[in-house]
Design an enzyme around this catalytic site. Structure first.
Site: not given
Ligand code: GLA
Length: 403
Positions: A151, A206
């Site tokens: 990430d 997301d």
């Molecule tokens: C980010 C990523 C998500 C998830 C969260 C976890 O937002 O894009 O897919 O992995 O972090 O904290």
């Protein structure tokens, strides 16, 4: 000074060979990865019981037989680093440790995925890998990890290419083949630089389980299915075997209607997107299980040609998507984005469909194709006659055309 020259020569050769030798593992994701990830449904509420039960349910539900392979624990599995800097799992939530959990996942014939972050802290505030990349990669390999999602939170202005290359090299140095999933949200156009670094890269922020919404979280937003779909425009030329655009994990079974789930799943299949389920597979409804396990739709996604689908025709609020498949077959998906039922009167012969990138043509004037409906699982005649039918609101019709 010949000795200095020789020294420079040796150093140069060393640098050259290490940059040539360091690479991503090839041949690991020749079709889009399939699996399950904890984040969409469980967020930080993860523990070893959930992961064990989920692995068992993936097998018992028939999802493994349908192709789901990686069980990925997303954020919040981490505890503290030990005095030597080794990352440890949260001792309360994962008391048996990650090696034992990986062994359980492997004993089910599945593969083990884990999550970390380029920054000092993950998005969930747990220890990230910054400065510990090689040590963490070694630790993951010793646990039997097969997949790393990496990430982009708390990156403090790091150069994305550099940060992801460092972790790629760290993974490669362990000698254990590990799929590398770049989760950089599309901020730095990873489709332009990541194909030799990772096997898949997120193209957007997301996802969330709504048809067409944007949820504002203050500093960031999450997006519904149609919003994410629209952000894939122009990206198809970057995808292919071993390198996939990732429009984020599935929300099937997380609260949308059966039609919306079906449309979401179909479009992700058309996009050659990774199919990473994100629901509670231990308690899912039959409808959710059937949507996620439709083998004919999955075969479109997993087709070895690896071409990403594209919107070919737009007619009266209906989008008609096309995806060339191996053996000169095609997948065609009629997407109804609207709230009204749409009539279809589609003359195959009047619509030449061309994928210039994959160099494939669907010309029903020259070739007659047989039509198979992939959701009703019925043969529907051929492209000789126009298709007359309806598409319900927020739903799809999905076909495979074969010569
Ligand atoms: C980010 C990523 C998500 C998830 C969260 C976890 O937002 O894009 O897919 O992995 O972090 O904290």
């Amino acid at each position: 000074m010949p000795i200095v020259k020789t020294l420079f020569g040796v150093l140069f050769l060393f640098a050259l060979s290490s940059s040539i030798l360091a690479q991503k593992f090839d041949g690991l994701a020749l079709t889009p990865p399939m699996g399950w990830n904890s984040w969409n449904k469980f967020g930080c509420d993860v523990d070893e019981k959930l992961i064990r039960e989920t692995s068992d349910a993936i097998v018992a539900s028939g999802m493994k037989a349908a192709g789901y392979e990686y069980v990925v624990i997303d954020d919040c599995w981490q505890g503290e680093r030990d005095s030597l800097g080794f990352i440890r799992s949260d001792p309360k939530r994962f008391p048996s440790g990650m090696k034992a959990l990986g062994d359980h996942i492997h004993s089910k014939g599945l593969k083990f995925g884990i999550y970390s972050d380029v920054g000092a802290k993950t998005c969930g505030g747990r220890p990230g890998s910054r400065g510990y990349e090689y040590q963490d990669a070694k630790t993951y390999a010793s646990w039997g990890v097969d997949y790393l999602k990496y990430d982009w939170c708390n990156n403090e202005g790091l150069n994305a290419v550099g940060a992801y290359t460092t972790m790629r090299d760290a993974l490669f140095s362990t000698g254990r083949p590990i799929v590398f999933s770049i989760c950089e949200w599309g901020d730095n156009k990873p489709w332009e630089w990541a194909k030799n670094i990772g096997h898949l890269w997120r193209t957007t922020g997301d996802i969330t389980h709504c048809w067409d919404c944007e949820e504002n979280h203050g500093t960031w937003s999450s997006f519904g299915i149609m919003r994410i779909l629209d952000k894939q425009k122009g990206l198809k030329i970057h995808a292919g075997p071993g390198r996939w655009n990732d429009p984020d994990m599935l929300e099937v079974g997380n609260g949308m209607t059966v039609s919306e789930d079906r449309a979401h799943f179909s479009m992700w299949a058309m996009l050659a997107a990774p199919l990473i389920a994100g629901n509670d597979v231990r308690s899912m409804s039959n409808e959710t299980r059937e949507t996620l396990s439709n083998k004919e739709v999955i075969a479109v996604n997993q087709d070895p040609l690896g071409a990403q689908g594209f919107p070919a025709v737009s007619e009266d609020g209906l989008e008609i998507w096309a995806k060339p498949l191996s053996n000169d077959a095609w997948a065609i998906c009629f997407l109804n984005r609207s709230k009204e039922t749409k009539d279809v009167n589609f003359n195959w012969k009047e619509n030449l469909i061309k994928d210039d990138f994959a160099q494939k043509h669907l010309d029903a004037k020259k070739v007659t194709y047989k039509i198979r409906d992939l959701w009703s699982k019925r043969d529907m005649g051929t492209t000789e006659k126009p298709l007359r039918t309806v598409v319900p609101p927020h739903d799809v019709l999905m076909f495979r055309l074969t010569k």
